[in-house]
Design a protein around this motif. Structure first.
Motif, PDB file in Angstrom:
ATOM      1  N   ALA A  92       0.821  -1.212   0.000  1.00 43.88           N
ATOM      2  CA  ALA A  92       0.000   0.000   0.000  1.00 43.88           C
ATOM      3  C   ALA A  92       0.854   1.262   0.000  1.00 43.88           C
ATOM      4  CB  ALA A  92      -0.937   0.003   1.210  1.00 43.88           C
ATOM      5  N   LYS A  93       1.883   1.290   0.831  1.00 42.76           N
ATOM      6  CA  LYS A  93       2.745   2.475   0.913  1.00 42.76           C
ATOM      7  C   LYS A  93       3.544   2.676  -0.375  1.00 42.76           C
ATOM      8  CE  LYS A  93       0.921   3.429   4.319  1.00 42.76           C
ATOM      9  NZ  LYS A  93       0.060   4.582   4.294  1.00 42.76           N
ATOM     10  N   LEU A  94       4.014   1.578  -0.958  1.00 37.91           N
ATOM     11  CA  LEU A  94       4.770   1.688  -2.205  1.00 37.91           C
ATOM     12  C   LEU A  94       3.869   2.157  -3.344  1.00 37.91           C
ATOM     13  CD1 LEU A  94       7.395   1.287  -3.777  1.00 37.91           C
ATOM     14  CD2 LEU A  94       6.701  -1.089  -4.153  1.00 37.91           C
ATOM     15  N   VAL A  95       2.697   1.585  -3.470  1.00 32.25           N
ATOM     16  CA  VAL A  95       1.787   1.966  -4.555  1.00 32.25           C
ATOM     17  C   VAL A  95       1.341   3.414  -4.397  1.00 32.25           C
ATOM     18  CG1 VAL A  95      -0.516   1.535  -5.524  1.00 32.25           C
ATOM     19  CG2 VAL A  95       1.020  -0.379  -5.072  1.00 32.25           C
ATOM     20  N   ASP A 126       4.319   8.802   2.850  1.00 32.50           N
ATOM     21  CA  ASP A 126       4.263   7.358   2.609  1.00 32.50           C
ATOM     22  C   ASP A 126       5.590   6.748   2.167  1.00 32.50           C
ATOM     23  OD1 ASP A 126       1.683   7.296   3.416  1.00 32.50           O
ATOM     24  OD2 ASP A 126       0.864   6.455   1.574  1.00 32.50           O
ATOM     25  N   LEU A 127       6.394   7.466   1.420  1.00 34.89           N
ATOM     26  CA  LEU A 127       7.674   6.900   0.991  1.00 34.89           C
ATOM     27  C   LEU A 127       8.604   6.638   2.187  1.00 34.89           C
ATOM     28  CD1 LEU A 127       9.275   5.850  -1.393  1.00 34.89           C
ATOM     29  CD2 LEU A 127      10.156   8.157  -1.744  1.00 34.89           C
ATOM     30  N   PRO A 128       8.769   7.595   3.116  1.00 35.71           N
ATOM     31  CA  PRO A 128       9.587   7.287   4.298  1.00 35.71           C
ATOM     32  C   PRO A 128       8.987   6.158   5.150  1.00 35.71           C
ATOM     33  CG  PRO A 128       9.360   9.648   4.073  1.00 35.71           C
ATOM     34  CD  PRO A 128       8.435   9.031   3.062  1.00 35.71           C
ATOM     35  N   LEU A 129       7.647   6.127   5.283  1.00 35.43           N
ATOM     36  CA  LEU A 129       7.027   5.023   6.028  1.00 35.43           C
ATOM     37  C   LEU A 129       7.327   3.685   5.364  1.00 35.43           C
ATOM     38  CD1 LEU A 129       3.531   6.384   7.124  1.00 35.43           C
ATOM     39  CD2 LEU A 129       5.338   5.521   8.605  1.00 35.43           C
ATOM     40  N   PHE A 130       7.262   3.647   4.035  1.00 31.90           N
ATOM     41  CA  PHE A 130       7.592   2.425   3.300  1.00 31.90           C
ATOM     42  C   PHE A 130       9.034   2.010   3.581  1.00 31.90           C
ATOM     43  CE2 PHE A 130       9.651   0.691  -0.521  1.00 31.90           C
ATOM     44  CZ  PHE A 130       8.986  -0.528  -0.606  1.00 31.90           C
ATOM     45  N   LEU A 131       9.959   2.953   3.470  1.00 30.28           N
ATOM     46  CA  LEU A 131      11.379   2.634   3.641  1.00 30.28           C
ATOM     47  C   LEU A 131      11.689   2.164   5.067  1.00 30.28           C
ATOM     48  CD1 LEU A 131      12.917   5.547   1.539  1.00 30.28           C
ATOM     49  CD2 LEU A 131      12.690   3.126   0.894  1.00 30.28           C
ATOM     50  N   VAL A 132      11.144   2.841   6.063  1.00 35.99           N
ATOM     51  CA  VAL A 132      11.373   2.428   7.456  1.00 35.99           C
ATOM     52  C   VAL A 132      10.777   1.044   7.711  1.00 35.99           C
ATOM     53  CG1 VAL A 132      10.768   2.947   9.859  1.00 35.99           C
ATOM     54  CG2 VAL A 132      11.578   4.772   8.361  1.00 35.99           C
ATOM     55  N   THR A 133       9.581   0.799   7.190  1.00 32.71           N
ATOM     56  CA  THR A 133       8.949  -0.504   7.377  1.00 32.71           C
ATOM     57  C   THR A 133       9.763  -1.605   6.709  1.00 32.71           C
ATOM     58  OG1 THR A 133       6.793   0.600   7.443  1.00 32.71           O
ATOM     59  CG2 THR A 133       6.772  -1.780   7.163  1.00 32.71           C
ATOM     60  N   VAL A 134      10.279  -1.346   5.508  1.00 36.19           N
ATOM     61  CA  VAL A 134      11.118  -2.345   4.822  1.00 36.19           C
ATOM     62  C   VAL A 134      12.361  -2.659   5.652  1.00 36.19           C
ATOM     63  CG1 VAL A 134      12.673  -2.689   2.859  1.00 36.19           C
ATOM     64  CG2 VAL A 134      10.351  -1.912   2.470  1.00 36.19           C
TER      65      VAL A 134
END
Length: 174
Positions: A92-95, A126-134
């Motif tokens: 979801a965050k990546l898309v 969302d991009l930083p949330l995606f990166l931190v989650t990864v």
């Protein structure tokens, strides 16, 4: 035999997932209750026209936030065993980030001076949330990949013996 305690990285992933679950639930409720205010904040003061099209996407956005909130809660309850529940959150965050970037690239000249700024807010959040989650997802189980062979197999159907079930109507045997 009890399971070994969580490693510090697994515990960190669990805390992060729990925090994200609460954050996504809160934001989803705010999206549902105050769509105009949320858009004005994300668009740095841009006007929100709350017609049927916007309401349609508001409902989908709030339901998406509920879904990723639940996924995070599932992962938080057992980060070692259920960290894969974060995969829909990552998707979801990546898309969201990629689609917002594509929309910004295709926006008319001078768009960042208008309500298009809200798309830049999506990428910025969302991009930083995606990166931190990864990063936390990968660090929680180094060497474990979805491509690894499963550790369990389903039982052979011939070995499974299911006792017959007696059906009743109205609680009385037929």
């Amino acid at each position: 035999m009890p399971l070994p305690p969580l490693s510090p990285r697994e515990a960190r992933l669990g805390r992060f997932a729990a925090g994200c679950s609460a954050l996504y639930a809160l934001l989803g409720a705010l999206f549902a209750a105050f769509p105009g205010a949320i858009f004005r904040i994300a668009g740095f003061g841009a006007h929100a026209d709350l017609g049927p099209e916007v309401r349609f996407w508001q409902v989908l956005g709030a339901s998406s936030m509920a879904a990723i909130s639940v996924a995070c809660a599932v992962a938080a309850s057992a980060p070692r065993e259920r960290r894969v529940a974060l995969l829909p959150v990552l998707a979801a965050k990546l898309v969201t980030s990629v689609l917002a970037l594509f929309a910004l690239v295709s926006a008319p000249a001078g768009a960042l001076g208008s309500s298009w700024r809200s798309l830049a807010s999506l990428v910025a959040v969302d991009l930083p949330l995606f990166l931190v989650t990864v990063v936390l997802y990968r660090h929680a189980a180094p060497g474990v990949h979805l491509s690894n062979a499963p550790t369990q197999t389903a039982p052979d159907v011939a070995e499974v013996q299911v006792p017959p079930v007696r059906l009743t109507v109205g609680g009385r045997p037929s």
